[in-house]
Design an enzyme around this catalytic site. Structure first.
Site, mmCIF file in Angstrom:
data_model
loop_
_atom_site.group_PDB
_atom_site.id
_atom_site.type_symbol
_atom_site.label_atom_id
_atom_site.label_comp_id
_atom_site.label_asym_id
_atom_site.label_seq_id
_atom_site.Cartn_x
_atom_site.Cartn_y
_atom_site.Cartn_z
ATOM 1 N N LYS A 44 -19.239 4.499 -34.285
ATOM 2 C CA LYS A 44 -20.008 3.618 -33.401
ATOM 3 C C LYS A 44 -19.446 3.598 -31.982
ATOM 4 O O LYS A 44 -20.204 3.621 -31.020
ATOM 5 C CB LYS A 44 -20.034 2.178 -33.945
ATOM 6 C CG LYS A 44 -20.731 2.031 -35.283
ATOM 7 C CD LYS A 44 -20.951 0.566 -35.633
ATOM 8 C CE LYS A 44 -19.646 -0.211 -35.806
ATOM 9 N NZ LYS A 44 -18.891 0.135 -37.021
ATOM 10 N N ARG B 168 -22.099 -9.489 -37.196
ATOM 11 C CA ARG B 168 -21.405 -9.027 -38.393
ATOM 12 C C ARG B 168 -21.742 -9.892 -39.590
ATOM 13 O O ARG B 168 -21.324 -9.584 -40.706
ATOM 14 C CB ARG B 168 -19.898 -9.095 -38.124
ATOM 15 C CG ARG B 168 -19.282 -7.718 -37.838
ATOM 16 C CD ARG B 168 -17.871 -7.783 -38.188
ATOM 17 N NE ARG B 168 -17.003 -6.674 -38.126
ATOM 18 C CZ ARG B 168 -16.657 -5.927 -37.101
ATOM 19 N NH1 ARG B 168 -17.240 -6.040 -35.955
ATOM 20 N NH2 ARG B 168 -15.710 -5.030 -37.226
ATOM 21 N N ARG C 192 -7.576 8.360 -37.250
ATOM 22 C CA ARG C 192 -7.909 8.003 -35.870
ATOM 23 C C ARG C 192 -6.747 7.300 -35.168
ATOM 24 O O ARG C 192 -5.958 6.589 -35.784
ATOM 25 C CB ARG C 192 -9.197 7.189 -35.808
ATOM 26 C CG ARG C 192 -9.062 5.705 -35.829
ATOM 27 C CD ARG C 192 -10.415 5.055 -35.653
ATOM 28 N NE ARG C 192 -10.372 3.683 -36.148
ATOM 29 C CZ ARG C 192 -11.434 2.915 -36.271
ATOM 30 N NH1 ARG C 192 -12.627 3.353 -35.955
ATOM 31 N NH2 ARG C 192 -11.301 1.681 -36.712
ATOM 32 N N ARG D 168 -4.100 1.979 -34.667
ATOM 33 C CA ARG D 168 -4.493 0.578 -34.491
ATOM 34 C C ARG D 168 -3.799 -0.294 -35.536
ATOM 35 O O ARG D 168 -3.617 0.131 -36.667
ATOM 36 C CB ARG D 168 -6.015 0.447 -34.676
ATOM 37 C CG ARG D 168 -6.763 0.464 -33.372
ATOM 38 C CD ARG D 168 -8.241 0.585 -33.563
ATOM 39 N NE ARG D 168 -8.832 -0.456 -34.410
ATOM 40 C CZ ARG D 168 -10.149 -0.653 -34.507
ATOM 41 N NH1 ARG D 168 -10.986 0.090 -33.804
ATOM 42 N NH2 ARG D 168 -10.633 -1.581 -35.286
ATOM 43 N N ARG E 228 -11.441 -4.486 -44.710
ATOM 44 C CA ARG E 228 -12.550 -4.500 -43.751
ATOM 45 C C ARG E 228 -13.793 -3.862 -44.343
ATOM 46 O O ARG E 228 -14.903 -4.321 -44.118
ATOM 47 C CB ARG E 228 -12.139 -3.781 -42.463
ATOM 48 C CG ARG E 228 -11.245 -4.656 -41.597
ATOM 49 C CD ARG E 228 -10.324 -3.835 -40.750
ATOM 50 N NE ARG E 228 -11.021 -3.124 -39.706
ATOM 51 C CZ ARG E 228 -10.648 -1.925 -39.245
ATOM 52 N NH1 ARG E 228 -9.623 -1.306 -39.781
ATOM 53 N NH2 ARG E 228 -11.311 -1.371 -38.267
HETATM 54 P P1 AMP Z 1 -14.008 -3.505 -34.696
HETATM 55 O O1 AMP Z 1 -13.330 -2.813 -33.586
HETATM 56 O O2 AMP Z 1 -15.489 -3.714 -34.453
HETATM 57 O O3 AMP Z 1 -13.732 -2.855 -36.051
HETATM 58 O O4 AMP Z 1 -13.400 -4.990 -34.771
HETATM 59 C C1 AMP Z 1 -12.033 -5.186 -35.034
HETATM 60 C C2 AMP Z 1 -11.813 -6.567 -35.656
HETATM 61 O O5 AMP Z 1 -12.253 -7.585 -34.728
HETATM 62 C C3 AMP Z 1 -12.598 -6.847 -36.923
HETATM 63 O O6 AMP Z 1 -11.958 -6.330 -38.089
HETATM 64 C C4 AMP Z 1 -12.650 -8.364 -36.914
HETATM 65 O O7 AMP Z 1 -11.411 -8.921 -37.301
HETATM 66 C C5 AMP Z 1 -12.836 -8.675 -35.430
HETATM 67 N N1 AMP Z 1 -14.273 -8.749 -35.051
HETATM 68 C C6 AMP Z 1 -14.938 -7.914 -34.222
HETATM 69 N N2 AMP Z 1 -16.223 -8.281 -34.092
HETATM 70 C C7 AMP Z 1 -16.387 -9.371 -34.874
HETATM 71 C C8 AMP Z 1 -17.500 -10.207 -35.189
HETATM 72 N N3 AMP Z 1 -18.724 -9.983 -34.661
HETATM 73 N N4 AMP Z 1 -17.295 -11.244 -36.030
HETATM 74 C C9 AMP Z 1 -16.068 -11.476 -36.572
HETATM 75 N N5 AMP Z 1 -14.983 -10.736 -36.331
HETATM 76 C C10 AMP Z 1 -15.123 -9.684 -35.475
#
Ligand code: AMP
Length: 221
Positions: A17, A93, A129, A161, A172
């Protein structure tokens, strides 16, 4: 009046994404809004939000809906998004977040894309990654090694990360199935969902995305 496009990209972590949204943002000239990037920036700056989010993120959990909805509402009201629209990556989400987005005036999505990559394949991709600690650029483990773990864009350190450990990845992905996958049905019921195969070379996936989005969207005047 919105002049660009309002687009949501759903898909498992590691579906690509981030890369695709960056390219789509250039293509449609609309801001790429990644809630993960916003939270990581807050963690780096050590803000109140960052302190609250860090522990949850490292454990692979989800930050509370109210906090996330507040962040998105503020971001969508800024001039670039108010004028051109948005590409949302990582939001909504949960169904509660989708409902809140739908209630924001004129902010309902034109198209929702499910960038579909099977779980086994995203686990492989996430394990390989790496990311620049400073600017957030993505690398594969191989590309990071070739660059001697130094970011070619900003000179920052390329690292794994904090939430890309095997335990956090599985947590996740489980949360994706339980909390985020129901959004596919939510948007399908509203006639907004398009599924795009996310397996294959990134430039081919991008072509598929643009073709699908262009044929699915309601054009803004
Ligand atoms: P991502 O980079 O999109 O995988 O986001 C990394 C982390 O940020 C996720 O595993 C969540 O802990 C938090 N996060 C990001 N977006 C959201 C969201 N819309 N709602 C809740 N937690 C979020």
């Amino acid at each position: 009046m919105i002049q660009g496009i309002q687009l949501i990209i759903l898909g498992r972590q590691g579906a690509g994404k981030g890369t695709q949204c960056g390219w789509l943002s250039n293509h449609y000239v609309v801001p790429h809004i990644s809630t993960g990037d916003i939270l990581r920036a807050a963690v780096k700056e050590g803000t109140t939000l960052g302190k609250l989010a860090k522990e949850i993120m490292d454990a692979g959990g989800l930050v509370g809906d109210d906090v996330m909805i507040g962040i998105i509402e503020e971001r969508l009201n800024r001039p670039d998004a108010a004028r051109r629209g948005y590409i949302l990556d990582g939001f909504p989400r949960t169904v509660a977040q989708a409902e809140a987005l739908g209630a924001m005036r004129e902010k309902g999505p034109d198209v929702v894309v499910d960038l579909d990559v099977p779980r086994e394949l995203v686990i492989e991709r996430i394990s390989a990654r790496r990311v620049c600690r400073d600017c957030g650029s993505n690398y594969t483990a191989m590309a990071a090694e070739a660059a001697r773990e130094i970011c070619e864009r900003c000179g920052g350190d390329i690292v794994l990360r904090d939430d890309d450990t095997p335990e956090a990845i599985n947590q996740r992905l489980d949360l994706y199935e339980s909390q985020t996958a129901p959004l596919l049905e939510y948007y399908d019921d509203r006639g907004l969902l398009a599924v795009v195969n996310g397996v294959g070379p990134p430039n081919r996936v991008f072509e598929r995305l643009v073709t699908t989005i262009d044929s699915a969207r309601r054009p803004h005047p």
